[in-house]
Design a protein around this motif. Structure first.
Motif, PDB file in Angstrom:
ATOM      1  N   UNK A  15       0.824  -1.200   0.000  1.00 51.01           N
ATOM      2  CA  UNK A  15       0.000   0.000   0.000  1.00 51.01           C
ATOM      3  C   UNK A  15       0.864   1.259   0.000  1.00 51.01           C
ATOM      4  N   UNK A  16       1.911   1.255   0.822  1.00 44.29           N
ATOM      5  CA  UNK A  16       2.789   2.428   0.909  1.00 44.29           C
ATOM      6  C   UNK A  16       3.507   2.663  -0.416  1.00 44.29           C
ATOM      7  N   UNK A  17       3.951   1.592  -1.067  1.00 42.83           N
ATOM      8  CA  UNK A  17       4.611   1.746  -2.358  1.00 42.83           C
ATOM      9  C   UNK A  17       3.693   2.335  -3.401  1.00 42.83           C
ATOM     10  N   UNK A  18       2.429   1.900  -3.396  1.00 40.22           N
ATOM     11  CA  UNK A  18       1.462   2.455  -4.342  1.00 40.22           C
ATOM     12  C   UNK A  18       1.216   3.933  -4.064  1.00 40.22           C
ATOM     13  N   UNK A  19       1.072   4.302  -2.794  1.00 44.22           N
ATOM     14  CA  UNK A  19       0.841   5.711  -2.457  1.00 44.22           C
ATOM     15  C   UNK A  19       2.018   6.570  -2.897  1.00 44.22           C
ATOM     16  N   UNK A  20       3.240   6.109  -2.609  1.00 43.22           N
ATOM     17  CA  UNK A  20       4.423   6.876  -3.010  1.00 43.22           C
ATOM     18  C   UNK A  20       4.486   7.043  -4.524  1.00 43.22           C
ATOM     19  N   UNK A  21       4.126   5.996  -5.257  1.00 41.33           N
ATOM     20  CA  UNK A  21       4.157   6.063  -6.719  1.00 41.33           C
ATOM     21  C   UNK A  21       3.147   7.048  -7.265  1.00 41.33           C
ATOM     22  N   UNK A  22       1.922   7.009  -6.737  1.00 38.33           N
ATOM     23  CA  UNK A  22       0.846   7.828  -7.288  1.00 38.33           C
ATOM     24  C   UNK A  22       0.901   9.269  -6.786  1.00 38.33           C
ATOM     25  N   UNK A  23       1.144   9.464  -5.503  1.00 40.54           N
ATOM     26  CA  UNK A  23       1.247  10.829  -4.980  1.00 40.54           C
ATOM     27  C   UNK A  23       2.497  11.504  -5.538  1.00 40.54           C
ATOM     28  N   UNK A  24       3.569  10.729  -5.709  1.00 38.37           N
ATOM     29  CA  UNK A  24       4.796  11.293  -6.254  1.00 38.37           C
ATOM     30  C   UNK A  24       4.668  11.746  -7.696  1.00 38.37           C
ATOM     31  N   UNK A  25       3.635  11.280  -8.408  1.00 40.72           N
ATOM     32  CA  UNK A  25       3.420  11.703  -9.789  1.00 40.72           C
ATOM     33  C   UNK A  25       2.729  13.062  -9.858  1.00 40.72           C
ATOM     34  N   UNK A  26       2.098  13.468  -8.775  1.00 41.25           N
ATOM     35  CA  UNK A  26       1.363  14.733  -8.762  1.00 41.25           C
ATOM     36  C   UNK A  26       2.318  15.900  -9.059  1.00 41.25           C
ATOM     37  N   UNK A  27       1.821  16.977  -9.672  1.00 41.35           N
ATOM     38  CA  UNK A  27       0.427  17.316  -9.944  1.00 41.35           C
ATOM     39  C   UNK A  27      -0.109  16.764 -11.264  1.00 41.35           C
ATOM     40  N   UNK A  28       0.553  15.733 -11.798  1.00 45.47           N
ATOM     41  CA  UNK A  28       0.167  15.181 -13.092  1.00 45.47           C
ATOM     42  C   UNK A  28      -0.644  13.903 -12.924  1.00 45.47           C
ATOM     43  N   UNK A  29      -1.760  13.794 -13.666  1.00 43.24           N
ATOM     44  CA  UNK A  29      -2.462  12.522 -13.723  1.00 43.24           C
ATOM     45  C   UNK A  29      -1.869  11.666 -14.837  1.00 43.24           C
ATOM     46  N   UNK A  30      -1.402  12.311 -15.912  1.00 43.89           N
ATOM     47  CA  UNK A  30      -0.549  11.684 -16.920  1.00 43.89           C
ATOM     48  C   UNK A  30       0.693  12.545 -16.999  1.00 43.89           C
TER      49      UNK A  30
END
Length: 455
Positions: free
Chosen positions: A378-393
């Motif tokens: 779960x933590x790895x997924x959060x880091x991956x997705x939040x770290x991509x912000x402010x971009x959704x793509x």
């Protein structure tokens, strides 16, 4: 100040909650599927009926978990059309092919052979049943392949061109294989699959450790524990290795994310430190209470202690990801990975000297250690997705631009409350059913096969 009741924040919270709940089950199915291949393979090789009993027991657990994964996943995908219509329009051509491939090559393969796996023991030959087990295992992994490819494309887009203007702009595939093998897809895939193996391994070891402490089903528990321990040990080594290679790729393709993960604010002219712990302070642009290895980040990424690493100062404030949550979740994942490597290494050593199953303290630790891979995933997924912000793509579409134009914040809030209630009920049902199966154990099958009361 962030408006926690804004449409964007609520839509992101809803998707995060639903996908985090869903992500409890597919990784466990993937890990258990591989363990089923090992246990049934041992049965075919040795003809020892205890391995048949072991396999049948874990098949029951697998079937319940598979059903929960399907149920929770269906609801999650509807959000693309309700909350993220603009995003869905933008990536529809890309995601359509990937999700169609998942349905054709993965879901039908997995579900088609699942009936034979669960109900076909006395209806097909042992080799055919083993083949079905392998197909279910591969099907669960293939499902992850296409989902991760789609997510990886959001991180590092490739093989596309843009058509249309304004709100009608969308990405269209130029090269299907360039989309599939985008710069981050294979490294993300390997790391994610290994994380699933760890979840399955520690889940099995947790249950087996409880059996050993209760002095129940000892032969089943010890043999299952040994198989899961080997998978957990190998998986922990591979997770550390694959994580390193994935971090290198993140540093190349998403330097802002890497800087946030490591709390690296200033590029500088020398080596970048590697923080083991700390609290990033975005206002002061420093990591407070930090324990660091001077030049450690430069060494991991570039092989020496002096090469500069791009820091957050190279990006505009509006282009920087949230620092605190990205840094902490990334370090939680790494810390738990090191814990799993340590405990499995110690257990392998004790196993060699026949002292593993008599160590009650270690067995007690294993009963709760199933939380380690769950939290790490779960933590790895959060880091991956939040770290991509402010971009959704990444680099193409900002997250607010992906929202549906007609959805209202209060509508999303109501659905969050309803989904939370439903998911809590589903989780209760899952825990209740799994708990009953664990408490019951394989007693009846053992009596039938071997004519004894317990092993």
């Amino acid at each position: 100040m962030v408006d926690l009741l804004s449409t964007e924040i609520l839509a992101r919270i809803q998707f995060a909650l639903t996908i985090m709940f869903h992500y409890l089950f597919p990784p466990l199915s993937i890990g258990l599927g591989l363990i089923l291949v090992f246990t049934e393979g041992m049965y075919l090789k040795t003809k020892n009926p205890i391995y048949e009993i072991i396999t049948k027991f874990w098949v029951k657990i697998f079937a319940v978990n598979f059903a929960m994964g399907v149920a929770s996943g269906l609801v999650m995908e509807f959000q693309f059309g309700t909350n993220w219509a603009s995003y869905s329009r933008f990536v529809g051509d890309i995601f359509g092919s990937a999700l169609a491939a998942e349905g054709i090559f993965a879901f039908f393969l997995e579900s088609g052979f699942l009936a034979i796996l669960v109900f076909g023991w006395d209806r097909v030959s042992p080799k055919m049943h083993f083949f079905s087990t392998v197909m279910v295992c591969l099907g669960s992994m293939f499902s992850a392949v296409w989902i991760i490819i789609a997510n990886a494309w959001m991180q590092t887009p490739a093989g596309y061109h843009l058509i249309g203007e304004g709100l009608q702009t969308k990405a269209v595939i130029d090269d299907f294989w360039a989309m599939v093998f985008n710069p981050s897809s294979m490294r993300m895939l390997v790391h994610a699959i290994i994380g699933c193996w760890l979840m399955g391994a520690f889940f099995v070891m947790s249950i087996c450790a409880w059996y050993i402490l209760q002095n129940r089903h000892l032969e089943v528990a010890k043999k299952s524990f040994k198989i899961a321990l080997i998978l957990g040990f190998v998986g922990s080594l591979l997770a550390a290795t694959s994580g390193h290679f994935l971090a290198e790729r993140v540093a190349e393709t998403q330097p802002a994310k890497m800087a946030a993960m490591e709390g690296h604010f200033h590029t500088g002219t020398g080596g970048a430190p590697l923080y083991l712990f700390g609290i990033p302070n975005s206002e002061k642009e420093t990591v407070e209470y930090g324990i660091k290895i001077p030049g450690g980040l430069s060494f991991l990424l570039h092989g020496n202690f002096s090469t500069p690493v791009i820091g957050l100062d190279r990006f505009k404030p509006e282009d920087r990801p949230p620092i605190g949550i990205t840094f902490q979740t990334y370090h939680i994942m790494i810390s738990l990975g090191m814990y799993m490597l340590f405990i499995t290494s110690l257990s392998m050593l004790l196993l060699k000297f026949n002292k593993l199953y008599t160590n009650k303290w270690l067995m007690k630790i294993y009963t709760i250690s199933v939380l380690a891979p769950i939290i790490a995933n779960q933590a790895g997924w959060i880091a991956t997705e939040v770290g991509r912000q402010p971009w959704i793509v990444y680099g193409l579409m900002r997250t607010p631009d992906g929202l549906s134009k007609s959805v209202k914040a209060e509508e999303i809030l109501i659905s969050i409350i309803l989904f939370t209630i439903i998911y809590l009920l589903l989780l209760f049902v899952w825990i209740f059913v799994i708990n009953n199966k664990i408490k019951h154990g394989p007693d009846n099958e053992i009596k039938e096969k071997l004519g004894i009361n317990k092993l």
